[in-house]
Design a protein around this motif. Structure first.
Motif, PDB file in Angstrom:
ATOM      1  N   LEU A   1       0.838  -1.192   0.000  1.00 38.16           N
ATOM      2  CA  LEU A   1       0.000   0.000   0.000  1.00 38.16           C
ATOM      3  C   LEU A   1       0.878   1.249   0.000  1.00 38.16           C
ATOM      4  N   SER A   2       0.412   2.251  -0.698  1.00 37.43           N
ATOM      5  CA  SER A   2       1.113   3.532  -0.686  1.00 37.43           C
ATOM      6  C   SER A   2       0.925   4.185   0.679  1.00 37.43           C
ATOM      7  N   PRO A   3       1.766   5.178   1.041  1.00 36.58           N
ATOM      8  CA  PRO A   3       1.578   5.876   2.331  1.00 36.58           C
ATOM      9  C   PRO A   3       0.165   6.435   2.501  1.00 36.58           C
ATOM     10  N   ARG A   4      -0.410   6.960   1.418  1.00 37.94           N
ATOM     11  CA  ARG A   4      -1.767   7.493   1.517  1.00 37.94           C
ATOM     12  C   ARG A   4      -2.774   6.377   1.766  1.00 37.94           C
ATOM     13  N   GLU A   5      -2.603   5.240   1.080  1.00 39.92           N
ATOM     14  CA  GLU A   5      -3.505   4.104   1.294  1.00 39.92           C
ATOM     15  C   GLU A   5      -3.352   3.543   2.706  1.00 39.92           C
ATOM     16  N   GLN A   6      -2.137   3.540   3.243  1.00 40.62           N
ATOM     17  CA  GLN A   6      -1.920   3.093   4.618  1.00 40.62           C
ATOM     18  C   GLN A   6      -2.641   4.016   5.596  1.00 40.62           C
ATOM     19  N   TRP A   7      -2.560   5.320   5.338  1.00 42.19           N
ATOM     20  CA  TRP A   7      -3.255   6.270   6.216  1.00 42.19           C
ATOM     21  C   TRP A   7      -4.753   6.001   6.206  1.00 42.19           C
ATOM     22  N   ARG A   8      -5.308   5.790   5.028  1.00 41.33           N
ATOM     23  CA  ARG A   8      -6.749   5.518   4.929  1.00 41.33           C
ATOM     24  C   ARG A   8      -7.100   4.213   5.629  1.00 41.33           C
ATOM     25  N   LEU A   9      -6.239   3.193   5.481  1.00 44.33           N
ATOM     26  CA  LEU A   9      -6.501   1.916   6.142  1.00 44.33           C
ATOM     27  C   LEU A   9      -6.575   2.097   7.649  1.00 44.33           C
ATOM     28  N   PHE A  10      -5.610   2.782   8.231  1.00 48.89           N
ATOM     29  CA  PHE A  10      -5.610   2.935   9.684  1.00 48.89           C
ATOM     30  C   PHE A  10      -6.731   3.858  10.150  1.00 48.89           C
ATOM     31  N   HIS A  11      -7.141   4.776   9.310  1.00 54.94           N
ATOM     32  CA  HIS A  11      -8.319   5.581   9.646  1.00 54.94           C
ATOM     33  C   HIS A  11      -9.548   4.684   9.733  1.00 54.94           C
ATOM     34  N   ARG A  12      -9.689   3.742   8.788  1.00 53.82           N
ATOM     35  CA  ARG A  12     -10.825   2.800   8.817  1.00 53.82           C
ATOM     36  C   ARG A  12     -10.717   1.863  10.020  1.00 53.82           C
ATOM     37  N   ILE A  13      -9.491   1.446  10.347  1.00 54.58           N
ATOM     38  CA  ILE A  13      -9.319   0.576  11.520  1.00 54.58           C
ATOM     39  C   ILE A  13      -9.771   1.297  12.778  1.00 54.58           C
ATOM     40  N   GLY A  14      -9.416   2.591  12.891  1.00 53.98           N
ATOM     41  CA  GLY A  14      -9.870   3.360  14.043  1.00 53.98           C
ATOM     42  C   GLY A  14     -11.378   3.474  14.106  1.00 53.98           C
ATOM     43  N   ALA A  15     -12.011   3.695  12.945  1.00 51.79           N
ATOM     44  CA  ALA A  15     -13.473   3.792  12.920  1.00 51.79           C
ATOM     45  C   ALA A  15     -14.112   2.462  13.294  1.00 51.79           C
ATOM     46  N   LEU A  16     -13.526   1.340  12.846  1.00 48.89           N
ATOM     47  CA  LEU A  16     -14.074   0.031  13.194  1.00 48.89           C
ATOM     48  C   LEU A  16     -13.915  -0.244  14.683  1.00 48.89           C
ATOM     49  N   ALA A  17     -12.769   0.102  15.257  1.00 53.58           N
ATOM     50  CA  ALA A  17     -12.575  -0.070  16.698  1.00 53.58           C
ATOM     51  C   ALA A  17     -13.597   0.747  17.478  1.00 53.58           C
ATOM     52  N   SER A  18     -13.851   1.953  17.020  1.00 54.07           N
ATOM     53  CA  SER A  18     -14.855   2.789  17.686  1.00 54.07           C
ATOM     54  C   SER A  18     -16.237   2.156  17.615  1.00 54.07           C
TER      55      SER A  18
ATOM     56  N   LEU B   1      -9.991  -7.890   7.579  1.00 50.97           N
ATOM     57  CA  LEU B   1     -10.085  -8.226   6.161  1.00 50.97           C
ATOM     58  C   LEU B   1     -10.356  -6.961   5.368  1.00 50.97           C
ATOM     59  N   LEU B   2      -9.474  -6.653   4.433  1.00 54.34           N
ATOM     60  CA  LEU B   2      -9.612  -5.479   3.573  1.00 54.34           C
ATOM     61  C   LEU B   2     -10.077  -5.932   2.200  1.00 54.34           C
ATOM     62  N   ASP B   3     -11.231  -5.430   1.766  1.00 60.76           N
ATOM     63  CA  ASP B   3     -11.777  -5.808   0.472  1.00 60.76           C
ATOM     64  C   ASP B   3     -11.276  -4.853  -0.613  1.00 60.76           C
ATOM     65  N   GLY B   4     -11.481  -5.245  -1.860  1.00 61.07           N
ATOM     66  CA  GLY B   4     -11.000  -4.439  -2.967  1.00 61.07           C
ATOM     67  C   GLY B   4     -11.633  -3.068  -3.034  1.00 61.07           C
ATOM     68  N   ASP B   5     -12.863  -2.931  -2.504  1.00 65.33           N
ATOM     69  CA  ASP B   5     -13.525  -1.621  -2.531  1.00 65.33           C
ATOM     70  C   ASP B   5     -13.133  -0.747  -1.347  1.00 65.33           C
ATOM     71  N   GLY B   6     -12.192  -1.233  -0.523  1.00 68.62           N
ATOM     72  CA  GLY B   6     -11.734  -0.447   0.620  1.00 68.62           C
ATOM     73  C   GLY B   6     -12.481  -0.718   1.909  1.00 68.62           C
ATOM     74  N   SER B   7     -13.543  -1.529   1.857  1.00 65.85           N
ATOM     75  CA  SER B   7     -14.285  -1.833   3.083  1.00 65.85           C
ATOM     76  C   SER B   7     -13.468  -2.746   3.985  1.00 65.85           C
ATOM     77  N   LEU B   8     -13.728  -2.656   5.279  1.00 61.49           N
ATOM     78  CA  LEU B   8     -12.952  -3.389   6.278  1.00 61.49           C
ATOM     79  C   LEU B   8     -13.886  -4.218   7.143  1.00 61.49           C
ATOM     80  N   ALA B   9     -13.456  -5.421   7.489  1.00 61.47           N
ATOM     81  CA  ALA B   9     -14.238  -6.306   8.350  1.00 61.47           C
ATOM     82  C   ALA B   9     -13.315  -6.928   9.388  1.00 61.47           C
ATOM     83  N   VAL B  10     -13.901  -7.395  10.481  1.00 57.93           N
ATOM     84  CA  VAL B  10     -13.141  -8.033  11.555  1.00 57.93           C
ATOM     85  C   VAL B  10     -13.697  -9.430  11.785  1.00 57.93           C
ATOM     86  N   ILE B  11     -12.819 -10.385  12.089  1.00 57.15           N
ATOM     87  CA  ILE B  11     -13.208 -11.776  12.317  1.00 57.15           C
ATOM     88  C   ILE B  11     -12.576 -12.270  13.604  1.00 57.15           C
TER      89      ILE B  11
END
Length: 480
Positions: A289-306, A375-385
């Motif tokens: 992942l690019s630095p920008r994509e990594q930032w977006r990923l961790f932003h989504r991880i934070g939202a999922l944790a919340s 789990l990171l899907d191709g559309d950027g959605s995130l899930a937890v298992i």
């Protein structure tokens, strides 16, 4: 599919006292894409009008392969080579409404000459190719039974017809009984027989199993591919505690996450097993992942944790200082072979700091919130298992194992808390350090004891990071 006396489905009347055993053949003609050829019976057909069927027929004074060759030529203008044909499965149809026991031999071939075309328009109204996961309805009941049998890998099946059942099409009843073949004891992809029965009672026949367990002896997770389509995961827990915690989470707060988590289909306390739906995506650990994509990923991880921590009302704090000290001593004893000089004293000192910390409100926590369980899907959605460590606790319980991922990356730390919606309080920051120490020694001893090198290495990295932070703090407070 002709309607004369040679037709597979021509009504048969036996003289009184005579028992007829009809042997029929079906042709599973498969193209390069794995699709099968089916024909739609003419609406005015004497039997099973407007119903899909394989190229098929009834054996006369001939062998089954000779019958197959003849029917393929008569019905669709195809030349079938017997040496290129394989037996796919056998279906025994019993208790037919016509009191005529039938034996169906289904043959598969991917080689033929000619282009399929309708040669008996008075019987066959259309011919089409269908993917196995997109079969038409209605189908002739024993053809559908045979195809389901073939999808599971079974070579023999019995299909029971009841007097009220229609022979022409599926009537909604699943009366197929598979006859299992001798199992290969080296096939570790399949769970034990009673777990398979439990799973199939929940989701229907399973055509294929894939072992998706982690690289440790205690992990037992399989992906189940349904015979009629669909994918699920079947998990057998190590002990009752893991099972009870995962089932409780899946039944209470996990549904509030919507599509960001699997859904519980079935649970069996005796087997310590669950069946859950599959969610799309792959663990983002190691993804390019690019630095920008990594930032977006961790932003989504934070939202999922919340979302996890807000999925149920918070509960009052519970003091657990004594339990923390007892836990670290137990883990230190088991982790000793992997600790360096001074590690034990350092960890004890950190955990003792918990005695002076205020209690923190308890919220739903995942308990193992890290990249390998996301789990990171191709559309950027995130899930937890994987919820077997879920229980109420301080919110920082789900942040402990993420600290390793943003070590040296303050941008990812900021991205997480931007998605989380708030920063940690000073009490939470202090508790995070203490719980990181507990998680480090717990991971070291667990990874070593259960043959999980990833957990062992994470524990060692966390311990090294905590010691480096402590040295930096000491040098800042007491400069040389």
């Amino acid at each position: 599919m002709n309607t004369d006396s040679g037709s597979e489905d021509a009504p048969e009347r036996a003289p009184s006292g005579t028992v007829l055993n009809i042997v029929g053949v079906q042709l599973h003609l498969e193209d390069a894409e794995g699709r099968v050829l089916l024909g739609l019976r003419h609406p005015d057909s004497a039997l099973a009008g407007d119903t899909w069927h394989f190229l098929a027929g009834r054996c006369h004074q001939e062998g089954a392969l000779a019958c197959l060759v003849r029917e393929a030529q008569e019905e669709a203008g195809l030349l079938i080579h017997p040496e290129r044909v394989e037996l796919a499965h056998v279906v025994h149809l019993v208790d037919s409404p016509r009191d005529t026991p039938r034996m169906g031999l289904a043959f598969r071939t991917r080689a033929w000459q000619g282009t399929p075309r309708i040669l008996e328009p008075q019987v066959c109204d259309a011919m089409e190719w269908f993917a196995l996961d997109d079969r038409p309805s209605p189908m002739v009941v024993y053809c559908r039974a045979g195809l389901d049998s073939c999808r599971t890998g079974a070579r023999v099946a019995v299909h029971f017809q009841q007097p009220g059942d229609a022979i022409a099409c599926l009537s909604g009843q699943d009366r197929l009984r598979l006859v299992p073949a001798t199992e290969d004891p080296t096939d570790a992809s399949r769970p034990e027989a009673r777990v398979r029965r439990f799973a199939e009672q929940a989701v229907g026949r399973i055509a294929r199993w894939t072992d998706t367990s982690w690289a440790r002896e205690s992990s037992r997770v399989r992906r189940a591919h349904g015979a009629a389509g669909g994918t699920w995961y079947v998990k057998v827990h190590l002990d009752d505690r893991f099972h009870d915690r995962e089932v409780a989470a899946l039944r209470t707060w996990v549904p509030h996450l919507g599509g960001a988590a699997p859904k519980l289909v079935a649970a069996d306390t005796q087997l310590r097993a669950v069946v859950v739906t599959a969610v799309p995506g792959r663990p983002p650990h190691g993804a390019a992942l690019s630095p920008r994509e990594q930032w977006r990923l961790f932003h989504r991880i934070g939202a999922l944790a919340s979302a996890i921590h807000r999925s149920a009302p918070a509960q009052p704090a519970v003091s657990d200082q004594g339990a923390a000290l007892e836990k670290v001593e137990r883990h230190l004893h088991r982790a000793r072979p992997h600790l360096a000089s001074g590690d034990k004293e350092f960890l004890r000192a950190l955990v003792r700091r918990a005695q002076s910390l205020p209690g923190l409100a308890r919220v739903p926590t995942h308990g193992d919130f890290q990249l390998r369980n996301l789990l990171l899907d191709g559309d950027g959605s995130l899930a937890v298992i994987d919820f077997e460590r879920s229980e109420p606790g301080p919110a920082i319980r789900d942040i402990v194992r993420l600290c390793d991922t943003w070590a040296g990356r303050p941008d990812l730390y900021d991205a997480f808390f931007a998605g989380y919606g708030r920063r940690l309080t000073p009490a939470e920051e202090e508790r995070l350090t203490v719980d990181s120490a507990l998680d480090a020694v717990s991971g070291i001893q667990y990874g070593a004891a259960h043959g999980d090198p990833e957990v062992l290495e994470r524990g060692l990295r966390t311990l090294a990071r905590l010691r480096a932070q402590d040295r930096l703090r000491c040098n800042t407070v007491h400069p040389a």
